[in-house]
Design a protein around this motif. Structure first.
Motif, PDB file in Angstrom:
ATOM      1  N   MET A 159       0.852  -1.171   0.000  1.00  0.00           N
ATOM      2  CA  MET A 159       0.000   0.000   0.000  1.00  0.00           C
ATOM      3  C   MET A 159       0.900   1.237   0.000  1.00  0.00           C
ATOM      4  O   MET A 159       1.801   1.355   0.812  1.00  0.00           O
ATOM      5  N   SER A 160       0.610   2.166  -0.879  1.00  0.00           N
ATOM      6  CA  SER A 160       1.442   3.362  -0.984  1.00  0.00           C
ATOM      7  C   SER A 160       1.054   4.379   0.102  1.00  0.00           C
ATOM      8  O   SER A 160      -0.049   4.332   0.649  1.00  0.00           O
ATOM      9  N   PRO A 161       1.940   5.310   0.420  1.00  0.00           N
ATOM     10  CA  PRO A 161       1.637   6.300   1.457  1.00  0.00           C
ATOM     11  C   PRO A 161       0.417   7.171   1.132  1.00  0.00           C
ATOM     12  O   PRO A 161      -0.333   7.541   2.034  1.00  0.00           O
ATOM     13  N   ILE A 162       0.196   7.466  -0.134  1.00  0.00           N
ATOM     14  CA  ILE A 162      -0.955   8.306  -0.481  1.00  0.00           C
ATOM     15  C   ILE A 162      -2.270   7.582  -0.199  1.00  0.00           C
ATOM     16  O   ILE A 162      -3.252   8.196   0.225  1.00  0.00           O
ATOM     17  N   VAL A 163      -2.314   6.285  -0.383  1.00  0.00           N
ATOM     18  CA  VAL A 163      -3.523   5.515  -0.085  1.00  0.00           C
ATOM     19  C   VAL A 163      -3.787   5.526   1.418  1.00  0.00           C
ATOM     20  O   VAL A 163      -4.929   5.687   1.857  1.00  0.00           O
ATOM     21  N   ILE A 164      -2.729   5.408   2.197  1.00  0.00           N
ATOM     22  CA  ILE A 164      -2.879   5.447   3.656  1.00  0.00           C
ATOM     23  C   ILE A 164      -3.394   6.809   4.102  1.00  0.00           C
ATOM     24  O   ILE A 164      -4.269   6.911   4.968  1.00  0.00           O
ATOM     25  N   VAL A 165      -2.886   7.882   3.491  1.00  0.00           N
ATOM     26  CA  VAL A 165      -3.339   9.232   3.836  1.00  0.00           C
ATOM     27  C   VAL A 165      -4.805   9.418   3.456  1.00  0.00           C
ATOM     28  O   VAL A 165      -5.588   9.987   4.229  1.00  0.00           O
ATOM     29  N   ILE A 166      -5.211   8.943   2.302  1.00  0.00           N
ATOM     30  CA  ILE A 166      -6.606   9.081   1.868  1.00  0.00           C
ATOM     31  C   ILE A 166      -7.531   8.301   2.788  1.00  0.00           C
ATOM     32  O   ILE A 166      -8.609   8.779   3.157  1.00  0.00           O
ATOM     33  N   ILE A 167      -7.113   7.122   3.190  1.00  0.00           N
ATOM     34  CA  ILE A 167      -7.917   6.324   4.128  1.00  0.00           C
ATOM     35  C   ILE A 167      -8.015   7.039   5.477  1.00  0.00           C
ATOM     36  O   ILE A 167      -9.087   7.112   6.080  1.00  0.00           O
ATOM     37  N   ALA A 168      -6.906   7.602   5.946  1.00  0.00           N
ATOM     38  CA  ALA A 168      -6.919   8.326   7.218  1.00  0.00           C
ATOM     39  C   ALA A 168      -7.835   9.542   7.154  1.00  0.00           C
ATOM     40  O   ALA A 168      -8.573   9.825   8.105  1.00  0.00           O
ATOM     41  N   LEU A 169      -7.820  10.274   6.037  1.00  0.00           N
ATOM     42  CA  LEU A 169      -8.718  11.413   5.886  1.00  0.00           C
ATOM     43  C   LEU A 169     -10.181  10.988   5.872  1.00  0.00           C
ATOM     44  O   LEU A 169     -11.041  11.646   6.469  1.00  0.00           O
ATOM     45  N   GLY A 170     -10.474   9.904   5.200  1.00  0.00           N
ATOM     46  CA  GLY A 170     -11.844   9.401   5.161  1.00  0.00           C
ATOM     47  C   GLY A 170     -12.338   8.978   6.527  1.00  0.00           C
ATOM     48  O   GLY A 170     -13.470   9.293   6.915  1.00  0.00           O
ATOM     49  N   VAL A 171     -11.486   8.272   7.266  1.00  0.00           N
ATOM     50  CA  VAL A 171     -11.859   7.836   8.617  1.00  0.00           C
ATOM     51  C   VAL A 171     -12.070   9.053   9.519  1.00  0.00           C
ATOM     52  O   VAL A 171     -13.015   9.094  10.318  1.00  0.00           O
ATOM     53  N   THR A 172     -11.211  10.052   9.403  1.00  0.00           N
ATOM     54  CA  THR A 172     -11.355  11.260  10.208  1.00  0.00           C
ATOM     55  C   THR A 172     -12.656  11.983   9.879  1.00  0.00           C
ATOM     56  O   THR A 172     -13.355  12.450  10.793  1.00  0.00           O
ATOM     57  N   ASP A 173     -13.005  12.081   8.608  1.00  0.00           N
ATOM     58  CA  ASP A 173     -14.269  12.708   8.215  1.00  0.00           C
ATOM     59  C   ASP A 173     -15.459  11.968   8.815  1.00  0.00           C
ATOM     60  O   ASP A 173     -16.394  12.587   9.321  1.00  0.00           O
ATOM     61  N   ILE A 174     -15.419  10.662   8.772  1.00  0.00           N
ATOM     62  CA  ILE A 174     -16.524   9.863   9.321  1.00  0.00           C
ATOM     63  C   ILE A 174     -16.618  10.041  10.834  1.00  0.00           C
ATOM     64  O   ILE A 174     -17.713  10.164  11.386  1.00  0.00           O
ATOM     65  N   LEU A 175     -15.478  10.071  11.520  1.00  0.00           N
ATOM     66  CA  LEU A 175     -15.501  10.276  12.971  1.00  0.00           C
ATOM     67  C   LEU A 175     -16.079  11.634  13.340  1.00  0.00           C
ATOM     68  O   LEU A 175     -16.848  11.751  14.295  1.00  0.00           O
ATOM     69  N   PHE A 176     -15.719  12.681  12.595  1.00  0.00           N
ATOM     70  CA  PHE A 176     -16.293  13.992  12.859  1.00  0.00           C
ATOM     71  C   PHE A 176     -17.790  14.000  12.591  1.00  0.00           C
ATOM     72  O   PHE A 176     -18.555  14.645  13.316  1.00  0.00           O
ATOM     73  N   ALA A 177     -18.221  13.301  11.574  1.00  0.00           N
ATOM     74  CA  ALA A 177     -19.655  13.240  11.272  1.00  0.00           C
ATOM     75  C   ALA A 177     -20.406  12.507  12.378  1.00  0.00           C
ATOM     76  O   ALA A 177     -21.476  12.941  12.812  1.00  0.00           O
TER      77      ALA A 177
END
Length: 95
Positions: A1-19
Motif C-alpha cells: 500500500m502506498s503512502p498516499i492511499v494510507i493518507v486518503i484512508i486516514a482522511l476518510g476515517v477522520t471525516d466519518i468520525l467527525f460526522a
C-alpha cells in the motif's frame, strides 16, 4: 500500500468520525432524522472543500496564527473572571 492511499484512508476515517461526533449535537437541535442526515452529508462535503480552500489561501492569511492564538487565549482566560464573579455573588447571597 502506498503512502498516499494510507493518507486518503486516514482522511476518510477522520471525516466519518467527525460526522458521527456531531450527530448528538444535531439531535439536540432537532429530532427530524432527515435533517440530521443531510446536515452530516453537507458537513462532510464542505469540510473537505474548506480544507483545500484554506490550504490554498494559507500564504495570504498572514495573521491566521496570531488570530487563533488570541482566540484560544481568550477562551482559556475567560472562565477565571466568570468563576470569580459567581463566587462573589454566592458570598453576597449568603450574607
Amino acid at each position: 500500500m502506498s503512502p498516499i492511499v494510507i493518507v486518503i484512508i486516514a482522511l476518510g476515517v477522520t471525516d466519518i468520525l467527525f460526522a458521527l461526533d456531531s450527530i448528538p449535537a444535531i439531535f439536540g437541535i432537532t429530532q427530524e432524522p432527515y435533517l440530521v442526515f443531510t446536515a452530516n452529508v453537507f458537513a462532510l462535503m464542505g469540510l473537505r472543500q474548506l480544507y483545500f480552500l484554506l490550504g490554498g489561501l494559507l500564504q495570504k492569511l498572514v495573521y491566521l496564527s496570531l488570530g487563533l492564538a488570541f482566540i484560544l487565549a481568550f477562551i482559556g482566560v475567560k472562565p477565571g473572571p466568570a468563576r470569580a464573579a459567581r463566587e462573589r455573588v454566592a458570598v453576597h447571597q449568603r450574607r
